[in-house]
Design an enzyme around this catalytic site. Structure first.
Site, PDB file in Angstrom:
ATOM      1  N   HIS A 287      -1.298  -4.077 -20.657  1.00  0.00           N
ATOM      2  CA  HIS A 287      -1.124  -3.450 -19.354  1.00  0.00           C
ATOM      3  C   HIS A 287      -2.094  -2.300 -19.133  1.00  0.00           C
ATOM      4  CE1 HIS A 287       2.332  -5.883 -18.647  1.00  0.00           C
ATOM      5  NE2 HIS A 287       3.072  -5.295 -19.559  1.00  0.00           N
TER       6      HIS A 287
ATOM      7  N   HIS B 240      -5.258   4.001 -15.501  1.00  0.00           N
ATOM      8  CA  HIS B 240      -4.973   3.036 -14.434  1.00  0.00           C
ATOM      9  C   HIS B 240      -6.211   2.906 -13.561  1.00  0.00           C
ATOM     10  CE1 HIS B 240      -0.606   2.737 -15.179  1.00  0.00           C
ATOM     11  NE2 HIS B 240      -0.728   4.002 -15.564  1.00  0.00           N
TER      12      HIS B 240
ATOM     13  N   HIS C  65      -3.139   7.187 -21.272  1.00  0.00           N
ATOM     14  CA  HIS C  65      -3.588   5.855 -20.875  1.00  0.00           C
ATOM     15  C   HIS C  65      -4.207   5.944 -19.481  1.00  0.00           C
ATOM     16  CE1 HIS C  65       0.571   6.122 -19.301  1.00  0.00           C
ATOM     17  NE2 HIS C  65       0.055   5.473 -18.269  1.00  0.00           N
TER      18      HIS C  65
ATOM     19  N   THR D 221       5.722   2.400 -14.608  1.00  0.00           N
ATOM     20  CA  THR D 221       5.874   1.054 -15.156  1.00  0.00           C
ATOM     21  C   THR D 221       7.346   0.819 -15.466  1.00  0.00           C
ATOM     22  OG1 THR D 221       5.474   1.876 -17.396  1.00  0.00           O
ATOM     23  CG2 THR D 221       3.567   1.051 -16.172  1.00  0.00           C
TER      24      THR D 221
END
Length: 252
Positions: free
Chosen positions: A92, A120, A118, A204
């Protein structure tokens, strides 16, 4: 500056929970979810009872920051240090994991430990309707396991050399690698840590609420090749659409 144009097909994102380190561990489910087709964000709330909040929650993230309320927000004190990390493709996102403690952020008298960060592509949060080419989420937990996410938005620009050590080793399929030298996450933060603050959720599944969000006002930059490599690795763009603010207030 506009976001990069789409140049890659939106492929089906693969199974593997954990865009945030604590979400999968806390809920222990293995329900398929993704960013395209039947598993897309619009369907998350119907995929599992544990994901119901993705549809019914009133304090969901991300948001479009348009109107704000002025407030004397406390300064952010970051105490990140060079640390050994894992770079993981979890299907993801590309996520950098901190197996040990020692990297902290303190705000308003409360200290949070960095668990992972992380990315996006494109951004999830918007500023006055503007979507950015990329967004980084630095995910922290305090001693009571209360989450805080520090977000950095990336404009389109030149190659970001400070990301190179991660981009050079990012797995192009599911898996993880260890960086062969310590990485200092503070190099990815701007010098000015002015921010917007609002209450929100994980972006998420299971979309858990009660997350403190700090979105930095100073932007970083990334070039199109870096954004495209990320999207190839993950298999699709991985941004959840903005959610209604409802009764929430964004403070700056």
């Amino acid at each position: 500056m506009p976001r990069f144009p789409r140049t890659l097909p939106r492929l089906t994102a693969v199974l593997l929970l954990a865009c945030t380190a604590f979400s999968a561990a806390a809920h222990g489910n293995h329900t398929h979810w993704g960013y395209t087709g039947h598993d897309s964000p619009e369907s998350w709330g119907n995929l599992s009872e544990e994901f119901r909040l993705c549809s019914t929650g009133k304090n969901q993230s991300p948001v479009n920051i348009t109107e704000t309320v002025s407030g004397k927000l406390p300064a952010i004190k970051v105490n990140y240090k060079p640390s050994m990390v894992d770079v993981e493709n979890n299907g993801h996102t590309i996520q950098v994991n901190y197996p040990e403690g020692g990297n902290t952020l303190t705000v308003n008298g409360r200290t949070y430990t960095l668990k992972q960060f992380h990315f996006h592509v494109p951004s999830e949060n918007q500023i006055k309707g503007r979507t950015f080419p990329m967004e980084a989420h630095f995910v922290h937990l305090d001693e009571n396991k209360q989450p805080l996410v520090l977000a950095v938005l990336y404009e389109a620009g030149k190659t970001n050399g400070r990301l190179s050590s991660i981009w050079n080793v990012m797995p192009m399929t599911a898996g993880k690698v260890k960086l062969n030298q310590p990485f200092d996450a503070s190099t990815l933060l701007p010098k000015r840590l002015k921010y917007y603050r609002f209450a929100g959720s994980l972006t998420t599944p299971p979309c858990t609420e009660g997350v403190s969000w700090l979105v930095l006002k100073t932007y970083d930059h990334i070039d199109q090749a870096q954004a495209e490599k990320f999207t190839r690795a993950v298999g699709s763009e991985n941004n959840r659409p903005v959610q209604p603010l409802n009764a929430r207030v964004v403070i700056e």
